[in-house]
Design a protein around this motif. Structure first.
Motif, short mmCIF file in Angstrom:
data_model
loop_
_atom_site.label_atom_id
_atom_site.label_comp_id
_atom_site.label_asym_id
_atom_site.label_seq_id
_atom_site.Cartn_x
_atom_site.Cartn_y
_atom_site.Cartn_z
N VAL A 36 -5.48 33.71 48.53
CA VAL A 36 -4.90 33.59 49.95
C VAL A 36 -3.85 34.75 50.05
O VAL A 36 -3.77 35.38 51.16
CB VAL A 36 -4.08 32.31 50.17
N VAL A 37 -2.88 34.97 48.90
CA VAL A 37 -2.01 36.29 49.12
C VAL A 37 -2.40 37.56 49.33
O VAL A 37 -2.00 38.48 49.87
CB VAL A 37 -1.12 35.87 47.63
N ARG A 38 -3.62 37.87 48.51
CA ARG A 38 -4.16 39.17 48.51
C ARG A 38 -4.81 39.34 50.31
O ARG A 38 -4.53 40.44 50.47
CB ARG A 38 -5.32 39.08 47.62
N LEU A 39 -5.29 38.25 50.66
CA LEU A 39 -5.96 38.59 51.99
C LEU A 39 -4.83 38.47 53.09
O LEU A 39 -4.90 39.35 54.14
CB LEU A 39 -7.03 37.50 52.22
N ASN A 40 -4.42 37.24 53.14
CA ASN A 40 -3.38 37.09 54.28
C ASN A 40 -2.06 37.93 54.19
O ASN A 40 -1.40 38.25 55.17
CB ASN A 40 -2.90 35.60 54.11
N ILE A 41 -1.60 38.42 52.96
CA ILE A 41 -0.71 39.23 52.77
C ILE A 41 -0.71 40.67 52.46
O ILE A 41 -0.45 41.49 53.43
CB ILE A 41 0.48 38.51 51.89
N THR A 42 -1.34 40.80 51.18
CA THR A 42 -1.41 42.02 50.75
C THR A 42 -2.36 43.09 51.68
O THR A 42 -1.94 44.15 52.15
CB THR A 42 -1.96 42.32 49.40
N ALA A 43 -3.64 42.38 52.22
CA ALA A 43 -4.57 43.41 52.99
C ALA A 43 -3.99 43.52 54.29
O ALA A 43 -3.95 44.74 55.01
CB ALA A 43 -5.71 42.71 53.13
N LEU A 44 -3.23 42.49 54.92
CA LEU A 44 -2.69 42.43 56.23
C LEU A 44 -1.58 43.70 56.05
O LEU A 44 -1.43 44.49 57.08
CB LEU A 44 -2.23 41.34 56.62
N SER A 45 -0.94 43.59 55.10
CA SER A 45 0.26 44.56 54.96
C SER A 45 -0.16 46.09 54.81
O SER A 45 0.43 47.12 55.46
CB SER A 45 1.28 44.43 53.79
N ARG A 46 -1.05 46.46 53.99
CA ARG A 46 -1.68 47.54 53.70
C ARG A 46 -2.40 48.26 55.02
O ARG A 46 -2.32 49.33 55.09
CB ARG A 46 -2.37 47.55 52.45
N LEU A 47 -3.20 47.20 55.46
CA LEU A 47 -3.96 47.84 56.54
C LEU A 47 -2.84 48.24 58.12
O LEU A 47 -3.22 49.30 58.73
CB LEU A 47 -5.01 46.82 57.17
N SER A 48 -1.94 47.43 58.22
CA SER A 48 -0.77 47.75 59.16
C SER A 48 -0.10 49.04 58.80
O SER A 48 0.06 49.83 59.57
CB SER A 48 0.07 46.43 59.03
N HIS A 49 0.31 49.32 57.69
CA HIS A 49 0.83 50.53 56.97
C HIS A 49 0.04 51.57 57.24
O HIS A 49 0.33 52.60 57.80
CB HIS A 49 1.25 50.28 55.43
N ALA A 50 -1.51 51.44 57.08
CA ALA A 50 -2.28 52.67 57.42
C ALA A 50 -2.49 52.76 58.73
O ALA A 50 -2.43 54.07 58.82
CB ALA A 50 -3.76 52.13 56.69
N VAL A 51 -2.56 51.91 59.75
CA VAL A 51 -2.90 52.34 60.91
C VAL A 51 -1.74 52.91 61.73
O VAL A 51 -1.52 53.61 62.66
CB VAL A 51 -3.32 51.08 61.71
N LEU A 52 -0.37 52.29 61.39
CA LEU A 52 0.91 52.83 61.62
C LEU A 52 0.88 54.21 61.54
O LEU A 52 1.70 55.03 62.20
CB LEU A 52 2.17 51.94 60.98
#
Length: 273
Positions: free
Chosen positions: A113-129
């Protein structure tokens, strides 16, 4: 809440968790708006079928990426694809429930849950920004949940992860407030998707009339985005409820910065004087 306007009319839109439910509806609606798509999900067969349907129906180009975003290597590959795509819009929809009492679920499920809901969301947000900053514009949509505001037995990891999404997204909104980069937080209540089945939980945990369809949610969320909302909770009719919640939060933060210990905690001070 209003503070940003509209949605990008053209360019590549990335949708995670796109093979069914909320993600698949977002893909359809964004294709109808003229976006080429990069769709990310674990199920290759569903992705291929959806890509063909959307291409035929809307005449857009659809790229797919089969990936489990809870796996670091897959996540890194999708991050690279997001950067290469020059995306103008990202919908961070992929998520996991991990529902159940802590005595009944494993630490591995909690970590997922942490990897998908937090880590993935954070890293993809960072990448697109990164791309948004270089082009001076772009739209990020993070799918949260009303459970972010409701600590819940049998949903500790899920509730906690969505509280992270709320604060992460609201903080980004503050950071990019004076730019053309738009960031929306969508807070669904119960939605009729595969979410509960995948989590091994019956939909009967909520009353029948509590549910929206995925189509209702996405159409409302896009209407909120077009209207410039920062936070969209489609099932809350009275906007004053959110405004009161925000006012209470600000009052709490002001009170918490008093620099003084509250009277109720000053036990024994007189005897020590």
């Amino acid at each position: 809440m209003v503070g940003q306007a509209g949605g990008d009319a053209t360019g590549v839109a990335v949708v995670t968790g796109a093979s069914s439910g909320i993600g698949a509806v977002y893909a359809d609606r964004l294709a109808a708006r003229g976006h080429d798509l990069l769709l990310v999900a674990r199920r290759a067969d569903r992705l291929r079928q959806l890509a063909q349907e959307l291409s035929d129906r809307h005449g857009v180009q659809v790229q797919t990426a089969t990936a489990d975003l809870a796996e670091p290597e897959s996540l890194a590959r999708v991050e690279a694809l997001v950067r290469e795509s020059n995306a103008v819009l990202l919908v961070n929809n992929a998520g996991a429930g991990g529902l159940g009492p802590t005595a009944a679920i494993s630490a591995d499920r909690v970590e997922n849950v942490v990897r998908l809901n937090i880590t993935a969301l954070s890293r993809l947000s960072h990448a697109v920004l990164e791309g948004f900053r270089s082009r001076g514009a772009g739209t990020l949509v993070n799918i949260g949940s009303i459970i972010a505001l409701s600590p819940s037995p049998s949903a500790a990891a899920y509730s906690g992860s969505k509280a992270y999404v709320l604060n992460f997204t609201r903080s980004l909104q503050a950071e990019y407030a004076d730019t053309a980069i738009r960031i929306q937080l969508v807070q669904p209540g119960p939605i009729r998707t595969e979410f509960f089945t995948a989590a091994g939980v019956s939909e009967s945990v909520f009353p029948e009339d509590s549910y929206l369809t995925a189509e209702q949610l996405v159409d409302a969320a896009l209407a909120g985005l077009d209207a410039g909302e920062l936070v969209t909770t489609p099932t809350v009719a009275e906007t004053g409820i959110w405004e009161a919640l925000e006012a209470a939060r600000l009052a709490f933060m002001e009170a918490a910065r008093s620099g003084q210990v509250a009277e109720r905690y000053r036990v024994g001070e007189e005897s020590l004087a």
